[in-house]
Design a protein around this motif. Structure first.
Motif, mmCIF file in Angstrom:
data_model
loop_
_atom_site.group_PDB
_atom_site.id
_atom_site.type_symbol
_atom_site.label_atom_id
_atom_site.label_comp_id
_atom_site.label_asym_id
_atom_site.label_seq_id
_atom_site.Cartn_x
_atom_site.Cartn_y
_atom_site.Cartn_z
ATOM 1 N N UNK A 41 -5.052 -1.481 10.273
ATOM 2 C CA UNK A 41 -4.163 -1.179 11.390
ATOM 3 C C UNK A 41 -2.764 -0.805 10.890
ATOM 4 N N UNK A 42 -2.299 -1.480 9.839
ATOM 5 C CA UNK A 42 -0.997 -1.142 9.271
ATOM 6 C C UNK A 42 -0.971 0.311 8.804
ATOM 7 N N UNK A 43 -2.012 0.684 8.087
ATOM 8 C CA UNK A 43 -2.084 2.056 7.555
ATOM 9 C C UNK A 43 -2.159 3.055 8.694
ATOM 10 N N UNK A 44 -2.895 2.697 9.745
ATOM 11 C CA UNK A 44 -2.979 3.569 10.921
ATOM 12 C C UNK A 44 -1.600 3.757 11.556
ATOM 13 N N UNK A 45 -0.859 2.669 11.703
ATOM 14 C CA UNK A 45 0.459 2.740 12.338
ATOM 15 C C UNK A 45 1.449 3.518 11.473
ATOM 16 N N UNK A 46 1.336 3.380 10.156
ATOM 17 C CA UNK A 46 2.203 4.176 9.277
ATOM 18 C C UNK A 46 2.041 5.656 9.613
ATOM 19 N N UNK A 47 0.809 6.086 9.720
ATOM 20 C CA UNK A 47 0.536 7.504 9.957
ATOM 21 C C UNK A 47 0.998 7.971 11.338
ATOM 22 N N UNK A 48 0.972 7.062 12.329
ATOM 23 C CA UNK A 48 1.501 7.435 13.641
ATOM 24 C C UNK A 48 2.998 7.702 13.555
ATOM 25 N N UNK A 49 3.696 6.902 12.768
ATOM 26 C CA UNK A 49 5.140 7.091 12.603
ATOM 27 C C UNK A 49 5.464 8.385 11.860
ATOM 28 N N UNK A 50 4.576 8.776 10.961
ATOM 29 C CA UNK A 50 4.849 9.984 10.165
ATOM 30 C C UNK A 50 4.833 11.260 11.012
ATOM 31 N N UNK A 51 4.232 11.191 12.199
ATOM 32 C CA UNK A 51 4.147 12.392 13.037
ATOM 33 C C UNK A 51 5.517 12.873 13.500
ATOM 34 N N UNK A 52 6.508 11.997 13.432
ATOM 35 C CA UNK A 52 7.862 12.365 13.833
ATOM 36 C C UNK A 52 8.708 12.839 12.662
ATOM 37 N N UNK A 54 9.819 15.266 9.416
ATOM 38 C CA UNK A 54 9.880 16.720 9.230
ATOM 39 C C UNK A 54 8.692 17.246 8.441
ATOM 40 N N UNK A 55 8.331 16.570 7.356
ATOM 41 C CA UNK A 55 7.237 17.041 6.498
ATOM 42 C C UNK A 55 5.865 16.621 7.025
ATOM 43 N N UNK A 56 5.831 15.783 8.067
ATOM 44 C CA UNK A 56 4.572 15.309 8.654
ATOM 45 C C UNK A 56 3.574 14.850 7.574
ATOM 46 N N UNK A 57 3.981 13.874 6.745
ATOM 47 C CA UNK A 57 3.073 13.395 5.697
ATOM 48 C C UNK A 57 1.916 12.609 6.296
ATOM 49 N N UNK A 58 0.900 12.416 5.471
ATOM 50 C CA UNK A 58 -0.228 11.570 5.837
ATOM 51 C C UNK A 58 -0.599 10.714 4.636
ATOM 52 N N UNK A 59 -0.935 9.467 4.925
ATOM 53 C CA UNK A 59 -1.337 8.529 3.878
ATOM 54 C C UNK A 59 -2.778 8.116 4.109
ATOM 55 N N UNK A 60 -3.624 8.355 3.119
ATOM 56 C CA UNK A 60 -5.027 7.938 3.176
ATOM 57 C C UNK A 60 -5.265 6.875 2.112
ATOM 58 N N UNK A 61 -6.047 5.865 2.482
ATOM 59 C CA UNK A 61 -6.406 4.801 1.550
ATOM 60 C C UNK A 61 -7.924 4.758 1.440
ATOM 61 N N UNK A 62 -8.418 4.839 0.210
ATOM 62 C CA UNK A 62 -9.866 4.824 -0.037
ATOM 63 C C UNK A 62 -10.173 3.743 -1.057
ATOM 64 N N UNK A 63 -11.107 2.874 -0.732
ATOM 65 C CA UNK A 63 -11.556 1.879 -1.702
ATOM 66 C C UNK A 63 -12.995 2.185 -2.098
ATOM 67 N N UNK A 64 -13.293 2.011 -3.374
ATOM 68 C CA UNK A 64 -14.638 2.217 -3.913
ATOM 69 C C UNK A 64 -15.082 0.959 -4.646
ATOM 70 N N UNK A 65 -16.367 0.697 -4.611
ATOM 71 C CA UNK A 65 -16.881 -0.373 -5.460
ATOM 72 C C UNK A 65 -16.765 0.038 -6.919
ATOM 73 N N UNK A 66 -17.151 1.280 -7.194
ATOM 74 C CA UNK A 66 -16.978 1.836 -8.521
ATOM 75 C C UNK A 66 -17.002 3.352 -8.441
ATOM 76 N N UNK A 67 -16.454 3.986 -9.452
ATOM 77 C CA UNK A 67 -16.405 5.447 -9.504
ATOM 78 C C UNK A 67 -17.786 6.013 -9.799
#
Length: 333
Positions: A41-52, A54-67
């Motif tokens: 939810x924190x990561x989701x809310x970060x991205x909602x704030x980024x919509x305002x 200028x650069x409209x960044x986006x943050x994605x978080x991906x977890x893997x068990x292994x590569x």
């Protein structure tokens, strides 16, 4: 029966309340199943704030068990970044935070548009030792939450490169050092070499020739006054006494017919006393043609002559279509 229906209604409302948020939370892929709903939810809310922003960044978080077998974290992060299209396509303003639990590796991948906001050295510092300590304790949720919060602080402009780690100087990347320091220094050294190399070459020829010529003179004056053996190179060459003049003439006569096989210092027997060191360093081809030294070292004078002349969107959540390539940093723990 009414109570059962009431209870089911509450459950349904709860589901309807939660599902839209989770359905829109495209920003988290927890394949390792290590993240709490709060962190997502924190990561989701970060991205909602980024919509305002200028650069409209986006943050994605991906977890893997292994590569995947045989794939580095750098290669996988780049591939995943471009697959998702993180960040605005107009600004390439995406950030991907990837962690591979069993491989004990993590990486922050940054789009081109954010390479000044999050340079490689800062990306490394965002993955703090505190977060690594949580990973070593297998508390991945807290560690990921901490790194994501660090990224958010920078994207929001709350902390800059200089302010992120108080008391710690953020190191420049190797490429930055090359561009800002090594490149200009090397250019300056090459330029300086181009300016002074020819005069230095002349100076070495001049000194070597004078010394060799003085040795030859002293050898010819062994049977003359012993005082000549104690003369310095400069004094013996400039001496105008009869025995010395005779020795000079003998040297000139001896080597006069040897042409290119004659010793280097023979050319200077015509210059000493007439051509000064300053004149030798500064004169161009036309002036040097007055002396025989020009003909046997014409390459040196030609170099000098050449250098002298040349000086004269809004509804719902979707990826913005950004691409990777702005840099990033990887770290183990």
């Amino acid at each position: 029966m009414k109570r059962v229906l009431y209870f089911l209604s509450l459950i349904l409302l709860g589901i309807l309340w939660v599902v839209p948020v989770q359905a829109e939370n495209i920003y988290v892929e927890d394949h390792a199943n290590v993240l709490s709903s709060e962190t997502k939810e924190e990561i989701y809310q970060y991205n909602q704030d980024y919509k305002d922003l200028e650069l409209r960044p986006q943050l994605a978080v991906v977890t893997l068990t292994e590569l995947p077998d045989g794939q580095s974290i750098e290669a996988y992060a780049n591939e995943k970044f471009n697959q998702l299209g993180i960040g605005s396509a107009d600004h390439d303003s995406g950030v991907l935070y990837l962690i591979a639990v069993n491989d004990r590796k993590q990486r922050i991948e940054v789009g081109y548009g954010l390479e000044e906001t999050i340079p490689d050295a800062l990306a490394m510092n965002l993955m703090t030792e505190e977060a690594k300590d949580y990973f070593r304790e297998e508390n991945y949720d807290t560690g990921v939450s901490l790194v994501a919060a660090n990224i958010n602080e920078v994207l929001q402009g709350n902390k800059t490169v200089e302010e992120f780690s108080p008391g710690i100087v953020v190191e420049e990347s190797i490429w930055d050092i090359i561009k800002e320091w090594i490149g200009p220094v090397l250019f300056g050294l090459f330029f300086l070499y181009g300016v002074i190399s020819t005069p230095l070459e002349k100076l070495l020829i001049y000194r070597k020739s004078k010394k060799a010529f003085a040795v030859e003179l002293k050898n010819r004056l062994k049977n003359a006054d012993p005082k000549y053996q104690n003369y310095s190179t400069r004094r013996i060459i400039r001496c105008k006494e009869a025995p010395v003049d005779e020795a000079k003439e003998a040297i000139q006569k001896r080597y006069g017919k040897l042409k290119r096989k004659r010793p280097l210092y023979y050319d200077f027997t015509y210059a000493f006393g007439t051509l000064t060191l300053w004149g030798m360093l500064m004169n161009k081809r036309k002036e040097m043609q007055k002396y025989s030294v020009y003909y046997h070292h014409r390459d040196t004078w030609s170099k000098n002559n050449t250098s002298s002349s040349s000086s004269s969107s809004s509804g719902g959540d979707s990826w913005g279509g950004g691409s990777s390539g702005g840099g990033g940093a990887s770290s183990d723990w």
